[in-house]
Structure formats: structure tokens, C-alpha cells
Design a protein around this motif. Sequence first.
Motif, PDB file in Angstrom:
ATOM      1  N   GLU A  43      93.357-129.826 -36.503  1.00 27.34           N
ATOM      2  CA  GLU A  43      92.989-129.099 -35.284  1.00 27.34           C
ATOM      3  C   GLU A  43      92.238-127.813 -35.629  1.00 27.34           C
ATOM      4  O   GLU A  43      91.255-127.465 -34.989  1.00 27.34           O
ATOM      5  CB  GLU A  43      94.233-128.797 -34.450  1.00 27.34           C
ATOM      6  CG  GLU A  43      93.946-128.106 -33.146  1.00 27.34           C
ATOM      7  CD  GLU A  43      93.115-128.928 -32.170  1.00 27.34           C
ATOM      8  OE1 GLU A  43      92.584-128.332 -31.215  1.00 27.34           O
ATOM      9  OE2 GLU A  43      92.968-130.159 -32.345  1.00 27.34           O
ATOM     10  N   ARG A  46      88.742-128.708 -36.661  1.00 24.02           N
ATOM     11  CA  ARG A  46      87.941-129.078 -35.501  1.00 24.02           C
ATOM     12  C   ARG A  46      87.513-127.851 -34.703  1.00 24.02           C
ATOM     13  O   ARG A  46      86.337-127.690 -34.380  1.00 24.02           O
ATOM     14  CB  ARG A  46      88.721-130.030 -34.600  1.00 24.02           C
ATOM     15  CG  ARG A  46      87.894-130.611 -33.463  1.00 24.02           C
ATOM     16  CD  ARG A  46      88.701-131.536 -32.579  1.00 24.02           C
ATOM     17  NE  ARG A  46      89.739-130.854 -31.825  1.00 24.02           N
ATOM     18  CZ  ARG A  46      89.516-130.117 -30.722  1.00 24.02           C
ATOM     19  NH1 ARG A  46      88.302-129.971 -30.268  1.00 24.02           N
ATOM     20  NH2 ARG A  46      90.519-129.532 -30.105  1.00 24.02           N
ATOM     21  N   ARG A  47      88.455-126.961 -34.427  1.00 24.10           N
ATOM     22  CA  ARG A  47      88.162-125.799 -33.582  1.00 24.10           C
ATOM     23  C   ARG A  47      87.426-124.682 -34.321  1.00 24.10           C
ATOM     24  O   ARG A  47      86.400-124.205 -33.851  1.00 24.10           O
ATOM     25  CB  ARG A  47      89.443-125.241 -32.976  1.00 24.10           C
ATOM     26  CG  ARG A  47      90.037-126.116 -31.917  1.00 24.10           C
ATOM     27  CD  ARG A  47      91.293-125.451 -31.350  1.00 24.10           C
ATOM     28  NE  ARG A  47      91.959-126.332 -30.427  1.00 24.10           N
ATOM     29  CZ  ARG A  47      91.904-126.197 -29.110  1.00 24.10           C
ATOM     30  NH1 ARG A  47      91.203-125.219 -28.594  1.00 24.10           N
ATOM     31  NH2 ARG A  47      92.550-127.040 -28.339  1.00 24.10           N
ATOM     32  N   SER A  50      84.264-126.371 -36.546  1.00 24.00           N
ATOM     33  CA  SER A  50      83.435-127.384 -35.862  1.00 24.00           C
ATOM     34  C   SER A  50      83.332-128.674 -36.659  1.00 24.00           C
ATOM     35  O   SER A  50      82.295-129.340 -36.672  1.00 24.00           O
ATOM     36  CB  SER A  50      82.036-126.825 -35.577  1.00 24.00           C
ATOM     37  OG  SER A  50      82.108-125.690 -34.760  1.00 24.00           O
ATOM     38  N   ALA A  51      84.412-129.022 -37.340  1.00 20.95           N
ATOM     39  CA  ALA A  51      84.435-130.263 -38.127  1.00 20.95           C
ATOM     40  C   ALA A  51      84.392-131.467 -37.201  1.00 20.95           C
ATOM     41  O   ALA A  51      85.034-131.486 -36.157  1.00 20.95           O
ATOM     42  CB  ALA A  51      85.685-130.306 -38.998  1.00 20.95           C
ATOM     43  N   ASP A  52      83.641-132.457 -37.611  1.00 25.91           N
ATOM     44  CA  ASP A  52      83.534-133.708 -36.874  1.00 25.91           C
ATOM     45  C   ASP A  52      84.616-134.645 -37.400  1.00 25.91           C
ATOM     46  O   ASP A  52      84.562-135.077 -38.551  1.00 25.91           O
ATOM     47  CB  ASP A  52      82.147-134.300 -37.078  1.00 25.91           C
ATOM     48  CG  ASP A  52      81.914-135.584 -36.315  1.00 25.91           C
ATOM     49  OD1 ASP A  52      82.891-136.224 -35.868  1.00 25.91           O
ATOM     50  OD2 ASP A  52      80.741-135.961 -36.185  1.00 25.91           O
ATOM     51  N   MET A  53      85.589-134.966 -36.594  1.00 20.79           N
ATOM     52  CA  MET A  53      86.723-135.782 -37.028  1.00 20.79           C
ATOM     53  C   MET A  53      86.294-137.170 -37.499  1.00 20.79           C
ATOM     54  O   MET A  53      87.009-137.820 -38.246  1.00 20.79           O
ATOM     55  CB  MET A  53      87.753-135.927 -35.898  1.00 20.79           C
ATOM     56  CG  MET A  53      88.401-134.622 -35.484  1.00 20.79           C
ATOM     57  SD  MET A  53      89.412-133.881 -36.780  1.00 20.79           S
ATOM     58  CE  MET A  53      88.542-132.365 -37.063  1.00 20.79           C
ATOM     59  N   ARG A  54      85.115-137.612 -37.108  1.00 16.63           N
ATOM     60  CA  ARG A  54      84.628-138.923 -37.554  1.00 16.63           C
ATOM     61  C   ARG A  54      84.024-138.860 -38.956  1.00 16.63           C
ATOM     62  O   ARG A  54      83.672-139.884 -39.528  1.00 16.63           O
ATOM     63  CB  ARG A  54      83.577-139.451 -36.574  1.00 16.63           C
ATOM     64  CG  ARG A  54      84.134-139.676 -35.183  1.00 16.63           C
ATOM     65  CD  ARG A  54      83.043-139.899 -34.202  1.00 16.63           C
ATOM     66  NE  ARG A  54      82.249-138.669 -34.153  1.00 16.63           N
ATOM     67  CZ  ARG A  54      81.163-138.487 -33.420  1.00 16.63           C
ATOM     68  NH1 ARG A  54      80.713-139.453 -32.685  1.00 16.63           N
ATOM     69  NH2 ARG A  54      80.517-137.343 -33.435  1.00 16.63           N
ATOM     70  N   ARG A  55      83.897-137.652 -39.532  1.00 12.20           N
ATOM     71  CA  ARG A  55      83.239-137.496 -40.823  1.00 12.20           C
ATOM     72  C   ARG A  55      84.199-137.207 -41.969  1.00 12.20           C
ATOM     73  O   ARG A  55      83.767-136.945 -43.082  1.00 12.20           O
ATOM     74  CB  ARG A  55      82.208-136.355 -40.748  1.00 12.20           C
ATOM     75  CG  ARG A  55      81.143-136.498 -39.692  1.00 12.20           C
ATOM     76  CD  ARG A  55      80.080-137.525 -40.010  1.00 12.20           C
ATOM     77  NE  ARG A  55      79.567-137.449 -41.333  1.00 12.20           N
ATOM     78  CZ  ARG A  55      78.387-136.962 -41.679  1.00 12.20           C
ATOM     79  NH1 ARG A  55      77.576-136.511 -40.768  1.00 12.20           N
ATOM     80  NH2 ARG A  55      77.997-136.959 -42.929  1.00 12.20           N
TER      81      ARG A  55
END
Length: 74
Positions: A43, A46-47, A50-55
Motif C-alpha cells: 500500500e 502504491r500510494r 506510485s508503484a504499479d501493482m501489475r509491475r
Amino acid sequence: MTLHEVADVGTAEYLDIYSFPSVAPDPDDAQSASFASIEAALEHARRALSADMRRFLNSGVTESEYRDAYHPQW
């Protein structure tokens, strides 16, 4: 979790991204944080980053993913 920002100095023969030079003025001052759970760490990534969880990658495939994503001509 520690954020490492490095220069893209890879070549077809040199894919060891773990040895790429840091672009930070002082790599020892890299952003880092500890979390009580993997969910909290994800989390934060991501926040705050700005990490892309699909990467996200599994261990052992970073170099091949780097090559395929940024230098497919190699």
C-alpha cells in the motif's frame, strides 16, 4: 523497503541492474521504511511511490524484465 534510483547504463551484455550507479546525490540517504505486513508495504509503494501493482516481479527475473521492458531490441 528502500527506493533505489539508478542510471540506465545497461547493454545487451550488461544487465546487472543491481550494480548500476545511483543517480541520488547520496545513495545512503535513500527513502526507506519498515512495515508490519506485506500488505502495508504494498500500500505504501502504491500510494507514496506510485508503484504499479501489475509491475511487481518475482525474485530472479528482474534483469530479464528490465531487458524486455526497456530494451527489447537486445
